[in-house]
Design a protein around this motif. Structure first.
Motif, PDB file in Angstrom:
ATOM      1  N   ASN A  67       0.844  -1.187   0.000  1.00 39.29           N
ATOM      2  CA  ASN A  67       0.000   0.000   0.000  1.00 39.29           C
ATOM      3  C   ASN A  67       0.890   1.252   0.000  1.00 39.29           C
ATOM      4  O   ASN A  67       1.334   1.707   1.047  1.00 39.29           O
ATOM      5  CB  ASN A  67      -0.905  -0.032   1.237  1.00 39.29           C
ATOM      6  CG  ASN A  67      -1.993   1.002   1.129  1.00 39.29           C
ATOM      7  OD1 ASN A  67      -1.825   2.021   0.451  1.00 39.29           O
ATOM      8  ND2 ASN A  67      -3.116   0.755   1.784  1.00 39.29           N
ATOM      9  N   LYS A 101       2.185  10.310  -5.909  1.00 40.76           N
ATOM     10  CA  LYS A 101       0.734  10.430  -6.070  1.00 40.76           C
ATOM     11  C   LYS A 101       0.032  10.639  -4.723  1.00 40.76           C
ATOM     12  O   LYS A 101       0.370   9.988  -3.737  1.00 40.76           O
ATOM     13  CB  LYS A 101       0.212   9.159  -6.754  1.00 40.76           C
ATOM     14  CG  LYS A 101      -1.021   9.432  -7.506  1.00 40.76           C
ATOM     15  CD  LYS A 101      -1.133   8.784  -8.827  1.00 40.76           C
ATOM     16  CE  LYS A 101      -2.406   9.357  -9.414  1.00 40.76           C
ATOM     17  NZ  LYS A 101      -2.839   8.768 -10.603  1.00 40.76           N
ATOM     18  N   LYS A 102      -0.921  11.552  -4.730  1.00 38.32           N
ATOM     19  CA  LYS A 102      -1.651  11.828  -3.481  1.00 38.32           C
ATOM     20  C   LYS A 102      -2.888  10.937  -3.373  1.00 38.32           C
ATOM     21  O   LYS A 102      -3.419  10.715  -2.304  1.00 38.32           O
ATOM     22  CB  LYS A 102      -2.078  13.306  -3.409  1.00 38.32           C
ATOM     23  CG  LYS A 102      -0.915  14.272  -3.478  1.00 38.32           C
ATOM     24  CD  LYS A 102      -0.205  14.403  -2.123  1.00 38.32           C
ATOM     25  CE  LYS A 102       1.037  15.264  -2.185  1.00 38.32           C
ATOM     26  NZ  LYS A 102       2.310  14.539  -2.273  1.00 38.32           N
ATOM     27  N   GLN A 103      -3.356  10.449  -4.516  1.00 40.41           N
ATOM     28  CA  GLN A 103      -4.560   9.591  -4.526  1.00 40.41           C
ATOM     29  C   GLN A 103      -4.213   8.167  -4.113  1.00 40.41           C
ATOM     30  O   GLN A 103      -3.044   7.788  -4.133  1.00 40.41           O
ATOM     31  CB  GLN A 103      -5.088   9.531  -5.953  1.00 40.41           C
ATOM     32  CG  GLN A 103      -6.024  10.648  -6.295  1.00 40.41           C
ATOM     33  CD  GLN A 103      -6.854  10.305  -7.519  1.00 40.41           C
ATOM     34  OE1 GLN A 103      -6.592   9.347  -8.215  1.00 40.41           O
ATOM     35  NE2 GLN A 103      -7.859  11.106  -7.773  1.00 40.41           N
ATOM     36  N   PRO A 104      -5.210   7.341  -3.789  1.00 38.13           N
ATOM     37  CA  PRO A 104      -4.925   5.933  -3.485  1.00 38.13           C
ATOM     38  C   PRO A 104      -4.196   5.243  -4.645  1.00 38.13           C
ATOM     39  O   PRO A 104      -4.565   5.412  -5.807  1.00 38.13           O
ATOM     40  CB  PRO A 104      -6.309   5.326  -3.292  1.00 38.13           C
ATOM     41  CG  PRO A 104      -7.173   6.471  -2.909  1.00 38.13           C
ATOM     42  CD  PRO A 104      -6.620   7.672  -3.603  1.00 38.13           C
ATOM     43  N   THR A 105      -3.152   4.541  -4.306  1.00 38.87           N
ATOM     44  CA  THR A 105      -2.375   3.780  -5.294  1.00 38.87           C
ATOM     45  C   THR A 105      -1.928   2.497  -4.605  1.00 38.87           C
ATOM     46  O   THR A 105      -2.077   2.351  -3.402  1.00 38.87           O
ATOM     47  CB  THR A 105      -1.084   4.507  -5.723  1.00 38.87           C
ATOM     48  OG1 THR A 105      -0.342   4.783  -4.543  1.00 38.87           O
ATOM     49  CG2 THR A 105      -1.326   5.771  -6.484  1.00 38.87           C
ATOM     50  N   ILE A 140       0.538   4.414  -0.485  1.00 34.19           N
ATOM     51  CA  ILE A 140       0.147   5.661   0.184  1.00 34.19           C
ATOM     52  C   ILE A 140       0.497   5.634   1.682  1.00 34.19           C
ATOM     53  O   ILE A 140       0.751   6.656   2.299  1.00 34.19           O
ATOM     54  CB  ILE A 140      -1.351   5.976  -0.093  1.00 34.19           C
ATOM     55  CG1 ILE A 140      -1.589   7.473  -0.134  1.00 34.19           C
ATOM     56  CG2 ILE A 140      -2.291   5.317   0.872  1.00 34.19           C
ATOM     57  CD1 ILE A 140      -1.520   8.041  -1.498  1.00 34.19           C
ATOM     58  N   LYS A 141       0.544   4.413   2.248  1.00 32.45           N
ATOM     59  CA  LYS A 141       0.852   4.319   3.687  1.00 32.45           C
ATOM     60  C   LYS A 141       2.349   4.226   3.956  1.00 32.45           C
ATOM     61  O   LYS A 141       2.789   4.250   5.097  1.00 32.45           O
ATOM     62  CB  LYS A 141       0.165   3.076   4.273  1.00 32.45           C
ATOM     63  CG  LYS A 141      -1.331   3.240   4.427  1.00 32.45           C
ATOM     64  CD  LYS A 141      -1.899   2.101   5.242  1.00 32.45           C
ATOM     65  CE  LYS A 141      -3.391   2.259   5.394  1.00 32.45           C
ATOM     66  NZ  LYS A 141      -4.049   0.955   5.588  1.00 32.45           N
ATOM     67  N   LYS A 195       9.237   4.594  -0.097  1.00 35.01           N
ATOM     68  CA  LYS A 195       8.793   4.851  -1.477  1.00 35.01           C
ATOM     69  C   LYS A 195       9.997   5.153  -2.368  1.00 35.01           C
ATOM     70  O   LYS A 195      10.117   4.636  -3.467  1.00 35.01           O
ATOM     71  CB  LYS A 195       7.811   6.050  -1.506  1.00 35.01           C
ATOM     72  CG  LYS A 195       6.438   5.674  -1.003  1.00 35.01           C
ATOM     73  CD  LYS A 195       5.426   6.729  -1.333  1.00 35.01           C
ATOM     74  CE  LYS A 195       5.312   7.742  -0.248  1.00 35.01           C
ATOM     75  NZ  LYS A 195       4.160   8.620  -0.343  1.00 35.01           N
TER      76      LYS A 195
END
Ligand SMILES: Nc1ncnc2c1ncn2[C@@H]1O[C@H](COP(=O)(O)OP(=O)(O)OP(=O)(O)O)[C@@H](O)[C@H]1O
Length: 349
Positions: A69, A94-98, A71-72, A78
């Motif tokens: 995950n 990316k700020k959106q869920p990925t 984003i977490k 990352k």
């Protein structure tokens, strides 16, 4: 399990690795830049669940994998994935869920909600594009069994950027071109291959002055040609570049052996004994030592995997090895120590 960059391949004097990526989108969602937060979340969840339901079947194709995950994850986590080419900078930022599905050997990763809904990536050491395409196609078929892609009979696969439309295929070979770089031949080469729908870009650093002379050569055109033709065109061009690079190395060594011999030994000496070193300096010296090994100027019982070392000394991966966050000075000392210990004793030829 060995990672792809730990494997020695044929032509390793010039070729580091091959990569295939397929860009795909699902018919029922808007393209990624237009997704709302909820849609992005739903998209990642749906793909993840779909893959989990048939995990055994997918593992038959790609081997053991896990879901990450993004984003977490911490910034260093990352960045370390970006440095190891598992995810792109775009996905990391990316700020959106990925999310990313990645195999244990890091050779396959499926990036969710990057520039497209899904990007299937397969990497291996050496020149290996056709087997990688086969693997990527098998993953592609597996996904399309239960999720419907955005596809147009005339255009092919529809993608978020028009530069990927059609096959959605980017094939790329990462190469090491010290002799062409030293001889100032890169600008002309970049210009020549661009006329054949192929691009050459520095992997580290900007433009055609790539750090450590490492470049990626990839197809520009994704439409109007079959996947196999795109790959064949790329292989033909890369084969010619390999020949040019080898000829140029021979020429440089014939015309000025003493200079290059001295440079290789100096680089080895610095990396064996330096107490602190920046990423850029270490990359440059590693590239020179690799040139020394490949030209048989120096040798050791076991030849180190230079690309593995180059990835390990990047800032985020170095901090992972250290097991803690470290500032620039601390990293420079840790990088030097790591390289002092990683370079093997030389044997006299
Ligand atoms: N042959 C290769 N071996 C290993 N990694 C590679 C290779 N080619 C590209 N990469 C890595 O893949 C990542 C994505 O590269 P790049 O941005 O060129 O991909 P792309 O999928 O073509 O994206 P875009 O659609 O923006 O062109 C980067 O980390 C890059 O270094």
């Amino acid at each position: 399990m060995p990672k792809w960059y730990e494997e020695q391949s044929k032509q390793s004097d010039v070729v580091i690795s091959s990569r295939i990526r397929l860009a795909r989108n699902f018919a029922k969602y808007p393209f990624s830049p237009k997704l709302t937060l909820e849609q992005a979340e739903l998209l990642c969840e749906e793909i993840h669940n779909h893959l989990e339901e048939k995990k055994t079947k997918l593992e038959e194709i790609v081997g053991k994998y896990y879901y990450y995950n993004v984003i977490k994850a911490s910034e260093i986590e990352k960045e370390a994935l970006v440095e190891r080419h598992i995810i792109t900078k775009k996905l990391a930022q990316k700020k959106q869920p990925t999310g990313v599905i990645m195999t244990e050997d890091e050779s396959v990763s499926l990036m969710l909600n990057e520039e497209d809904h899904i990007r299937i990536q397969a990497i291996s050491s050496g020149m290996n594009l056709l087997p990688l395409l086969e693997k990527a196609n098998a993953i592609d078929d597996f996904i399309s069994e239960s999720l419907q892609y955005a596809f147009d009979d005339k255009l092919g696969y529809l993608t978020s950027s028009p530069t990927n439309i059609g096959t959605g295929l980017r094939a790329s070979i990462m190469v090491y071109l010290p002799a062409l770089g030293i001889s100032g031949k890169m600008d002309k080469l970049i210009d020549e291959v661009s006329q054949q729908d192929v691009s050459i870009r520095g992997v580290y650093g900007e433009g055609n002055k790539s750090l450590a002379y490492i470049y990626q050569i990839s197809n520009c055109k994704t439409i109007g040609m079959s996947e196999c033709d795109i790959i064949q065109n790329l292989i033909t061009i890369v084969d010619q570049i390999i020949k040019q690079e080898r000829n140029r190395r021979e020429y440089l060594l014939d015309s000025n052996f003493d200079k290059y011999e001295d440079q290789v030994y100096r680089s080895y000496g610095v990396l064996r004994y330096a107490k602190q070193i920046s990423t850029a300096d270490a990359m440059t010296l590693l590239a020179q030592i690799k040139f020394g090994y490949d030209s048989k100027i120096i040798a050791s019982e076991e030849t180190p995997s230079f690309y593995k070392l180059m990835m390990a000394i990047q800032p985020a991966n170095l901090q992972k090895i250290l097991g803690k966050n470290a500032g620039v000075k601390e990293r420079e000392r840790a990088r030097a120590k790591f390289l002092n210990e990683s370079l093997p004793e030389l044997i006299h030829l």
